[in-house]
Design a protein around this motif. Structure first.
Motif, PDB file in Angstrom:
ATOM      1  N   SER A   1     -27.177  59.676 -22.113  1.00 30.52           N
ATOM      2  CA  SER A   1     -28.421  58.471 -21.862  1.00 30.52           C
ATOM      3  C   SER A   1     -28.873  57.956 -22.934  1.00 30.52           C
ATOM      4  CB  SER A   1     -29.519  59.006 -20.723  1.00 30.52           C
ATOM      5  OG  SER A   1     -29.494  60.412 -21.381  1.00 30.52           O
ATOM      6  N   ILE A   2     -29.073  56.494 -22.820  1.00 34.43           N
ATOM      7  CA  ILE A   2     -29.437  55.674 -23.913  1.00 34.43           C
ATOM      8  C   ILE A   2     -31.051  55.568 -23.316  1.00 34.43           C
ATOM      9  CG2 ILE A   2     -30.105  53.618 -25.373  1.00 34.43           C
ATOM     10  CD1 ILE A   2     -26.408  53.724 -24.992  1.00 34.43           C
ATOM     11  N   ASN A   3     -32.369  55.788 -24.112  1.00 39.61           N
ATOM     12  CA  ASN A   3     -33.326  55.261 -23.421  1.00 39.61           C
ATOM     13  C   ASN A   3     -33.916  53.562 -24.207  1.00 39.61           C
ATOM     14  OD1 ASN A   3     -36.397  54.992 -23.504  1.00 39.61           O
ATOM     15  ND2 ASN A   3     -36.204  57.119 -23.953  1.00 39.61           N
ATOM     16  N   ALA A   4     -33.619  52.451 -23.147  1.00 41.30           N
ATOM     17  CA  ALA A   4     -33.931  52.109 -24.213  1.00 41.30           C
ATOM     18  C   ALA A   4     -34.598  51.513 -24.112  1.00 41.30           C
ATOM     19  CB  ALA A   4     -33.767  50.598 -23.247  1.00 41.30           C
ATOM     20  N   GLU A   5     -36.421  51.939 -23.645  1.00 42.35           N
ATOM     21  CA  GLU A   5     -37.689  51.866 -24.217  1.00 42.35           C
ATOM     22  C   GLU A   5     -37.448  52.430 -25.671  1.00 42.35           C
ATOM     23  OE1 GLU A   5     -41.876  53.175 -22.722  1.00 42.35           O
ATOM     24  OE2 GLU A   5     -40.213  52.600 -21.364  1.00 42.35           O
TER      25      GLU A   5
END
Length: 97
Positions: A79-83
């Motif tokens: 998962s990529i944490n966009a924030e």
């Protein structure tokens, strides 16, 4: 990295012209070879880098972490944490002139 090469000379070979028949030509050939060794001088910075690389026992890459990320990318669980990515971009932009 500065490399200085000093003392480089090629070998000197002297061979007499062919002799008349009846004379042993192999005994009359004069060959003189001079050899000098080449040398390389490394700067202090280069020597420090070499010392650091040879003394480090661990790899600069965490192979286990790389393999875990590859596995999670392959199975779709990464998962990529966009924030967090946006925050890092902002930090980077502040460093730019």
């Amino acid at each position: 990295m500065a490399i200085e090469i000093t003392g480089r000379t090629s070998g000197l070979t002297t061979i007499s012209p062919p002799l008349k028949s009846g004379v042993d030509a192999e005994k009359k050939v004069a060959v003189a070879n001079t050899e000098e060794s080449d040398s390389v001088a490394l700067t202090a910075t280069t020597q420090e880098i070499k010392k650091t690389l040879s003394s480090s026992s661990s790899s600069p890459v965490d192979v286990d972490r790389v393999n875990a990320i590859k596995k999670s990318l392959a199975d779709g669980s990464y998962s990529i944490n966009a924030e967090q990515v946006a925050k890092k971009f902002m930090q980077f932009e502040r460093l730019m002139p």
